[in-house]
Design an enzyme around this catalytic site. Structure first.
Site, PDB file in Angstrom:
ATOM      1  N   ASP A   1       0.948  -1.131  -0.124  1.00 36.18           N
ATOM      2  CA  ASP A   1       0.140   0.069  -0.046  1.00 36.18           C
ATOM      3  C   ASP A   1       1.008   1.305   0.253  1.00 36.18           C
ATOM      4  O   ASP A   1       2.147   1.206   0.526  1.00 36.18           O
ATOM      5  CB  ASP A   1      -0.975  -0.190   1.223  1.00 36.18           C
TER       6      ASP A   1
ATOM      7  N   ASP B   1      -1.410  -0.768   5.953  1.00 33.63           N
ATOM      8  CA  ASP B   1      -1.756  -0.478   7.414  1.00 33.63           C
ATOM      9  C   ASP B   1      -3.354   0.103   7.629  1.00 33.63           C
ATOM     10  O   ASP B   1      -3.728   0.688   8.622  1.00 33.63           O
ATOM     11  CB  ASP B   1      -0.826   0.731   7.805  1.00 33.63           C
TER      12      ASP B   1
END
Length: 761
Positions: free
Chosen positions: A210, A488
């Protein structure tokens, strides 16, 4: 109808879990959105949606609908778990709990655990070895009977060799190796939630990241300052009078931090840069009045006193401020009129900076003779000073991580919900190979085959929804890749769960992401991934060595027994001696190898400069084991048989059996020493086994119990020399080039789920 003052509303506080579609909620600055909701009313409303979309900049919200827009561009929607960063609004709940975007991500993240991985495969190997050992025992029985031995003695010899040769310790070796690796990783800040993850780490060939909060800090920073002709990096500001002047005006246009917390991330970034990059901070500046940023207004302004002027400092959207500028300040201090050519140059400058993925603000000022009655009305006839550019900057270690992964033939993929231009700029700064940015719109509507083709070779994905992140992971796995996913946010949870190895950052990450992960990095340091992969690869090599100790040694024992029985009509070693061999050569040495710390560098990209484990080549366990077992078994057979044959020529049967026993144990311990010479634990185990063997052989009563006889110098020399020559031969053969595919070729180790390599039959 619209309400100008939220305090006039009839407000009731209820638990978020009681919300249902159709309920109307009031959302104010600093509050967490409790459910997915459609806006009915928005007053300067902005939301931080980075946890859901990966967009690091706050999103301006509006009532007007945005049909068919990607998730990150649905400005009329608020989503559960995001934060209202400015303004307030009213919205009607359209989805809550499991039906919300975050809820669907959580549901996709749940599922049954994956297979037991290497342990299950070693159990499979044990079951396959069982028929071979039984056949060896039957062969010993048949040979003994053919040479005239009593049936009872023949059967006893066959049973003893069969029982001794079963590698029952294989699953335990894998468990111990994985637990030892997990313990070492926890000391480095990597929490392993499932020990089988360690072996999957050793097979990774592509890592998906990400962007926001993982590769970047999820924090806006001022990166550049520019005028119409020049650009300065943030660290160059103190060396340029013009750059300092631009940054000073931009900082003066921000809210006064002494008057309360600064709400907007852009204001915080500019103020932080002003405090660290300006030698005189803001200079002589006494603020009088300010106009806070409003998305409908497009700028923020502050009126204050300098040493000589009453000055209006303004910063905001270039498309709003450039048309309001009548003059331009040049680096030499001259003021020139802002004509059509000047406006065109200003817009070109903005576009050039924006093309690098930067958020650009224009900076302007105006000197006034007296305080205006309408401060907003005074924002005209401005002097353009320059521009400031901001970005969510990469983490300091991110570029090195990408470089090391690429240098070890591990693909790197960035998947984000952010804008394609921003994603491309971050990818370039990290050193990702140039490639087309694939967007969510490109993947929409594609079938599995078409999606796999589209994903293959792509390194950057932008404007990707949580569901599409899952599709990207699936496409990579369908293409035969072993995938790790690091993120996250709640939007990463489903992809983290699906990946062969899911990795979450604990410091600022979502609980949903942590719950879905296999590994949790306790520090916001992506370089910990290098330690984890290095430990995973080293674990595979330790398991291969330990399995070779068990299976290869046992295979050598069976072959030695068959050869001795064929020559003499009886097994050269007895049942109790087999027990002694297993105690001294199998379990303890194998456990020591499994528990050993990783060896020093093996020549691939590693992190020796930080003292953490070096990387081994990615291992094809099947090919490596076939070779190691064959070499170890052959050396064990040769060493023991040669020593036993020499003992028969120079003494009696019991003495020959004892010499063969010593050589059998010595050859296996010598090979164990070769593969574990870097480990004090292995050295100690080998030394302990050697001392125990000498004590058993030379202690009269104990020696007789195990069917041995104390040896003289000639007997020991015969056994030790045979073992040494056989060990040296195994080293020479082991160092010969392997056939293609035997080692370092991970193709047969790929799997559709974590921890389940495909073994060659």
């Amino acid at each position: 109808g619209p309400v100008e003052d939220p305090e006039r509303l009839d407000i009731r506080d209820i638990p978020a879990q009681m919300l249902r579609p159709g309920d109307v909620v009031l959302l104010r600055q600093g509050e967490v959105v409790p459910a997915d909701a459609r806006l009915l009313e928005a007053h300067n409303l902005e939301a931080d949606e980075s946890s859901l979309t990966g967009e690091s900049v706050t999103v301006d919200k509006q009532v007007a609908s945005t049909p068919g827009a990607p998730l990150g561009d649905r400005c009329s929607m608020l989503y559960e778990g995001t934060i209202v960063s400015a303004g307030w609004g009213r919205a009607v709940v359209v989805a809550a709990g499991p039906a919300s975007q975050a809820g669907r991500a959580l549901a996709a993240a749940s599922g049954p655990p994956t297979g037991a991985g290497v342990q299950a495969r070693l159990q499979e190997l044990t079951s396959k070895a069982l028929p071979v050992t039984l056949a060896g025992g039957a062969g010993v029985t048949a040979l003994a009977k053919l040479r005239g031995q009593a049936f009872r003695d023949s059967v006893a010899a066959g049973v003893s060799v069969a029982v001794a040769a079963v590698p029952e310790g294989l699953p335990l070796v894998a468990t111990v190796a994985q637990l030892a690796a997990a313990r070492r990783l926890s000391a480095q800040g990597v929490l392993v939630r499932s020990s089988r993850t360690v072996e999957a780490l050793g097979r990774i060939d592509v890592v998906c990241f990400d962007k926001t909060g993982t590769l970047t800090e999820n924090r806006l920073r001022l990166t550049h300052v520019a005028d119409l002709t020049d650009t300065w990096a943030a660290e160059e500001v103190p060396d340029s009078e013009m750059a300092s002047r631009i940054l000073r005006v931009a900082a003066r246009a921000c809210p006064d931090p002494d008057e309360g917390p600064v709400v907007h991330a852009t204001d915080r970034a500019v103020l932080e840069a002003g405090q660290t990059r300006l030698t005189d901070d803001l200079g002589e500046w006494d603020p009088v009045e300010e106009v806070a940023f409003d998305s409908s207004r497009g700028y923020a302004a502050t009126l204050g006193h300098t040493a000589h002027h009453l000055r209006l400092a303004v910063k905001g959207a270039p498309e709003i401020l450039i048309p309001r500028c009548s003059r331009v300040l040049l680096p030499d201090g001259r003021l020139v009129p802002m004509d059509a050519e000047g406006q065109r140059s200003g817009h070109e400058r903005v576009h050039a900076l924006a093309a690098e993925g930067l958020r650009v603000l224009a900076v302007a000022r105006r000197d006034l003779g007296e305080e205006p009655d309408d401060l907003e009305g005074a924002v005209r006839q401005l002097t353009l000073i320059g521009f400031v550019a901001l970005a969510d900057t990469p983490r300091p270690e991110a570029a090195e991580v990408v470089s090391r992964l690429a240098g070890s033939d591990i693909g790197v993929v960035m998947i984000t919900g952010d804008h394609p231009v921003t994603a491309a700029a971050i990818a370039k700064s990290l050193g990702l190979p140039p490639s087309e940015v694939v967007t969510g719109a490109d993947l929409a509507g594609l079938g599995d085959t078409e999606r796999t083709e589209r994903v293959r070779g792509a390194a950057v994905f932008a404007r990707i929804t949580p569901e599409q992140k899952v599709q990207v992971i699936q496409a990579l796995q369908h293409d035969g890749r072993v995938v790790a996913m690091m993120g996250d946010g709640a939007n990463d949870a489903a992809a983290i769960r699906l990946a062969d190895v899911g990795i979450a950052l604990a410091a600022h990450g979502s609980a949903v992401a942590r719950n879905a992960s296999d590994l949790v990095l306790t520090r916001p340091d992506t370089s910990l991934l290098l330690d984890a992969i290095g430990e995973g690869r080293a674990m595979w090599h330790r398991v291969a060595n330990a399995v070779a100790v068990l299976v290869g040694g046992n295979a050598g024992e069976v072959a030695f027994t068959l050869a001795g029985t064929a020559v003499s009509g009886r097994a050269p070693v007895g049942t109790r001696q087999f027990l002694l061999v297993n105690l001294l050569t199998d379990m303890f040495p194998a456990m020591a190898i499994a528990l050993a710390d990783p060896a020093p560098s093996r020549g691939e990209a590693g992190r020796g400069d930080t003292g953490s484990p070096e990387w081994y080549p990615r291992l094809n366990l099947s090919g490596t084991l076939n070779r190691a077992i064959a070499v170890r078994g052959s050396a064990t057979t040769a060493g023991a048989t040669a020593a036993w044959a020499a003992g028969r020529l120079t003494g009696g049967t019991r003495r020959a059996s004892t010499i063969g026993l010593v050589a059998l144990v010595g050859t296996q311990l010598g090979q164990t020493l070769v593969v574990g010479s870097h480990s004090p634990l292995v050295l100690g185990t080998v030394a302990g086994s050697a001392v125990a063997l000498a004590a058993v052989v030379q202690t009269p009563g104990l020696s007789q119990f195990f069917g041995c006889t104390p040896l003289g110098p000639l007997g020991w020399a015969t056994a030790i020399s045979s073992a040494a020559v056989a060990t040296a031969g195994s080293v020479a053969i082991g160092n010969m080039p392997a056939k293609p595919g035997d080692e370092g070729d991970e193709g047969d180790e790929r799997a559709s789920s974590a921890g389940e390599p495909t073994w060659k039959e």
